[in-house]
Write an enzyme that holds these catalytic residues in place. Structure first.
Site, PDB file in Angstrom:
ATOM      1  N   ASP A 185     -18.346 -56.680 -90.266  1.00  0.00           N
ATOM      2  CA  ASP A 185     -17.323 -57.449 -90.952  1.00  0.00           C
ATOM      3  C   ASP A 185     -16.267 -57.814 -89.913  1.00  0.00           C
ATOM      4  O   ASP A 185     -16.053 -57.081 -88.958  1.00  0.00           O
ATOM      5  CB  ASP A 185     -16.739 -56.550 -92.051  1.00  0.00           C
ATOM      6  CG  ASP A 185     -15.972 -57.360 -93.062  1.00  0.00           C
ATOM      7  OD1 ASP A 185     -15.790 -58.570 -92.846  1.00  0.00           O
ATOM      8  OD2 ASP A 185     -15.558 -56.770 -94.078  1.00  0.00           O
ATOM      9  N   ASP A 229     -23.354 -55.814 -99.820  1.00  0.00           N
ATOM     10  CA  ASP A 229     -22.873 -54.543 -99.266  1.00  0.00           C
ATOM     11  C   ASP A 229     -21.835 -54.013-100.225  1.00  0.00           C
ATOM     12  O   ASP A 229     -21.160 -54.785-100.908  1.00  0.00           O
ATOM     13  CB  ASP A 229     -22.210 -54.742 -97.902  1.00  0.00           C
ATOM     14  CG  ASP A 229     -20.790 -55.272 -98.041  1.00  0.00           C
ATOM     15  OD1 ASP A 229     -20.636 -56.488 -98.291  1.00  0.00           O
ATOM     16  OD2 ASP A 229     -19.836 -54.481 -97.941  1.00  0.00           O
ATOM     17  N   CYS A 240     -36.361 -41.454-110.678  1.00  0.00           N
ATOM     18  CA  CYS A 240     -36.000 -41.663-109.271  1.00  0.00           C
ATOM     19  C   CYS A 240     -36.886 -40.843-108.339  1.00  0.00           C
ATOM     20  O   CYS A 240     -37.206 -39.689-108.619  1.00  0.00           O
ATOM     21  CB  CYS A 240     -34.532 -41.286-109.077  1.00  0.00           C
ATOM     22  SG  CYS A 240     -33.946 -41.493-107.389  1.00  0.00           S
ATOM     23  N   CYS A 246     -36.068 -40.113-105.108  1.00  0.00           N
ATOM     24  CA  CYS A 246     -35.316 -39.699-103.917  1.00  0.00           C
ATOM     25  C   CYS A 246     -35.415 -38.201-103.684  1.00  0.00           C
ATOM     26  O   CYS A 246     -35.814 -37.439-104.560  1.00  0.00           O
ATOM     27  CB  CYS A 246     -33.852 -40.132-104.013  1.00  0.00           C
ATOM     28  SG  CYS A 246     -32.784 -39.024-104.956  1.00  0.00           S
ATOM     29  N   CYS A 280     -33.478 -36.130-106.345  1.00  0.00           N
ATOM     30  CA  CYS A 280     -34.110 -36.031-107.670  1.00  0.00           C
ATOM     31  C   CYS A 280     -35.426 -35.253-107.615  1.00  0.00           C
ATOM     32  O   CYS A 280     -35.842 -34.668-108.610  1.00  0.00           O
ATOM     33  CB  CYS A 280     -34.313 -37.422-108.254  1.00  0.00           C
ATOM     34  SG  CYS A 280     -32.734 -38.151-108.780  1.00  0.00           S
TER      35      CYS A 280
END
Lengths: 370, 370
Positions: free
Chosen positions: B90, B263, B301, B303, B306
């Site tokens: 940015d 983002d 999920c 991940c 999880c």
């Protein structure tokens, strides 16, 4: 449970293996501390990858929060925290001594006020065994009574006698099938009390022996002497565990005297404070001297942190108050301690422990990394 | 740089791929935010494993701390932070607007006081390009002028005109070999200003186009209308990036309107506050209702969190003020956003984006996980 694999030719250092319900671990072993069922800030996969084969959790803390019933309903501590390897739990004796707002010891058990909410609790040695069995610990500690340092001989004797009596009751209360039970040797800095305690515990035939009440303020020499004395009275075929030890130099001294197991909060606590342990001594990463230092924390270290990040980056993270700084230093420090144990085991295997210790302490004390 | 792979048959959603000096990433893409060269609390290997192909870093923050010279000496931002995949930076336009203690905009550039130490700095659009080139960014943003919401048309026009003039100067200053340069469309909520800005930037032929100054307090409908209007004026063969967007529902709405890149700090910020995003809406893990809830945060999920931990365990970590709670919720949330993008890309590929959006929003808004 304990297999003695090799004894170093020139010292009392031993190489061994301990088998539990959740697999084996090699000794001499360092157990990262997971007080609240978490090694602070670290994912268990990273703790495992760093080389941890067993961790320690605190029954006192878990009893107070989240409470044993919740962990029981979760299917035990291993499932609750998702750690499928061995867990040793501390009995809470030391925490009642060091953390509780108030405590009163009776022969029957201990009354204390929670450091969290001031609520009063009373626990007998039998309760403490039950709690750890419910958690599903692989290695269980009986309730013991610690004393402050310095402490009169009479006070030390009372605490030691109570510790022995509680050890007996703990052994009677303990279901054989559910985790090993260690005896804890107390007796402060009094050689005769320590010796008496050790012999009486050995007579009860525990699965292993802990040396408790050390590193509570006494000098290093006193610690080493007590360890040497106690270990000399313990059977060769059982593991010896120096509770709460310690700094890297304490660990190598204890291994030389025949100690097999260690735990300490130092790696994560120092990591959170920005101090890294390295083969060349301690580093305070916040120091301005590391602003443009693009070397890893420890050029000899193989951990994820040293393979990927510079001192300058880690210093930046601490300066910017970034959580990742705490995480990375904790991870490096845990790896450092576990890697020290790997090196120690290798040295014992090759009958070179004494040389290893000399070399290690020379680099470490000379601060070659700083 | 941008390859359009497939357009959804029933919406403006697009599947694409963007090639940079540090590899490719798939669009629609979500970029986890690494403000201080760290995605807060997470190891980069875990961010990568969660599916991140590109991250965002803030030139404003890195300019102030640790300073560009240090990152240059480290060999660039990728090496400094040990992230070998694409990085978008940015420009700092938004941070000067939102963080600096004081700011004054001139045609020549921006004067501001650091929010860290109060020191004054002056940066021209050319400086800002130079800074990002020195960082080694793969995708560079030019300096722009944001306005607050609501804002008069005259103020918005002045800021937009300055943004266009600075875009031109940025393009002239930018070395072609060193990262792609996007144009940033400003114009607040005024359709004619947005349209005018978009057309003039397109005439300058940037590598991609950002929609800036959205989600600064205006309603969702206003945001979606502006995005639709702007995207309609942008070329098909260039990527479109909605800066700072957003919540999961904002992302699916924007994708439907043809936006390719996103983002947001939401996944990590909410994670640190104990809020998890799930396919069934948001969960506040501290709530007593999860005390004995041994389900994962999101049963759908995949991940690490999880797969390994229950809501009861995560609640315990937050209650015990354990750092690992913040880390695990941040990691889950980052995965959730990245997995949402994977599902979005799959749906576009199968020309089913509209159905996917409906199903996703139905579950998400109905709070089926809570």
């Amino acid at each position: 449970m304990f297999t003695l694999i090799h004894k170093d030719k020139n010292s009392k250092a031993r190489l061994g293996k301990i088998t539990t319900q959740h697999g084996q671990f090699d000794t001499p072993a360092f157990m990262p501390v997971g007080t609240h069922a978490t090694v602070k800030g670290l994912l268990f996969k990273d703790v495992r990858e760093a080389g941890a084969q067993i961790i320690l959790a605190n029954a006192y803390h878990l009893f107070l929060r989240p409470g044993i019933e919740i962990i029981k309903k979760a299917g035990g501590l291993h499932k609750f925290m998702s750690w499928d390897n061995p867990i040793l739990t501390d009995s809470g004796g030391y925490q009642v001594f060091s953390l509780a707002l108030f405590r009163k010891m009776y022969d029957r058990g201990v009354e204390f006020q929670s450091h969290l909410d001031g609520l009063k609790h009373f626990l007998t040695p039998e309760d403490v065994i039950k709690i750890q069995e419910t958690l599903g610990s692989d290695i269980i500690m009986p309730l013991d009574q610690c004393v402050q340092y310095p402490c009169t001989k009479e006070e030390s004797r009372v605490a030691m006698e109570r510790t022995v009596a509680w050890a007996k009751r703990s052994k009677d209360a303990h279901g054989e099938a559910r985790g090993s039970l260690f005896g804890i040797v107390q007796g402060a800095t009094y050689e005769d009390l320590r010796g008496d305690c050790a012999k009486r515990l050995v007579d009860m035939n525990f699965d292993g022996y802990s040396i408790g009440g050390v590193s509570v303020g006494e000098s290093s020499n006193l610690i080493y002497n007590i360890m040497e004395l106690v270990v000399g009275l313990l059977p060769l075929d059982k593991p010896r565990y120096a509770m709460g030890i310690g700094y890297p130099f304490d660990i190598v001294e204890a291994v030389e005297r025949g100690v097999d197991m260690f735990d300490c909060v130092i790696p994560t606590r120092y990591g959170r404070n920005g101090t890294a342990f390295t083969s060349g001594g301690k580093i305070t990463v916040r120091n301005a001297t590391y602003t443009e230092d693009f070397k890893p924390l420890d050029p000899k270290c193989g951990c994820y942190v040293c393979q990927n990040f510079s001192r300058a980056y880690l210093r930046h993270l601490f300066n910017a108050k970034e959580m990742l700084g705490l995480v990375l230093l904790s991870l490096h420090n845990v790896y450092f301690f576990l890697d020290l144990m790997r090196q120690i085991r290798q040295a014992i295997k090759e009958d070179k422990f004494t040389q290893f210790k000399q070399m290690f302490l020379m680099d470490y004390n000379n601060q070659i990394c700083a």
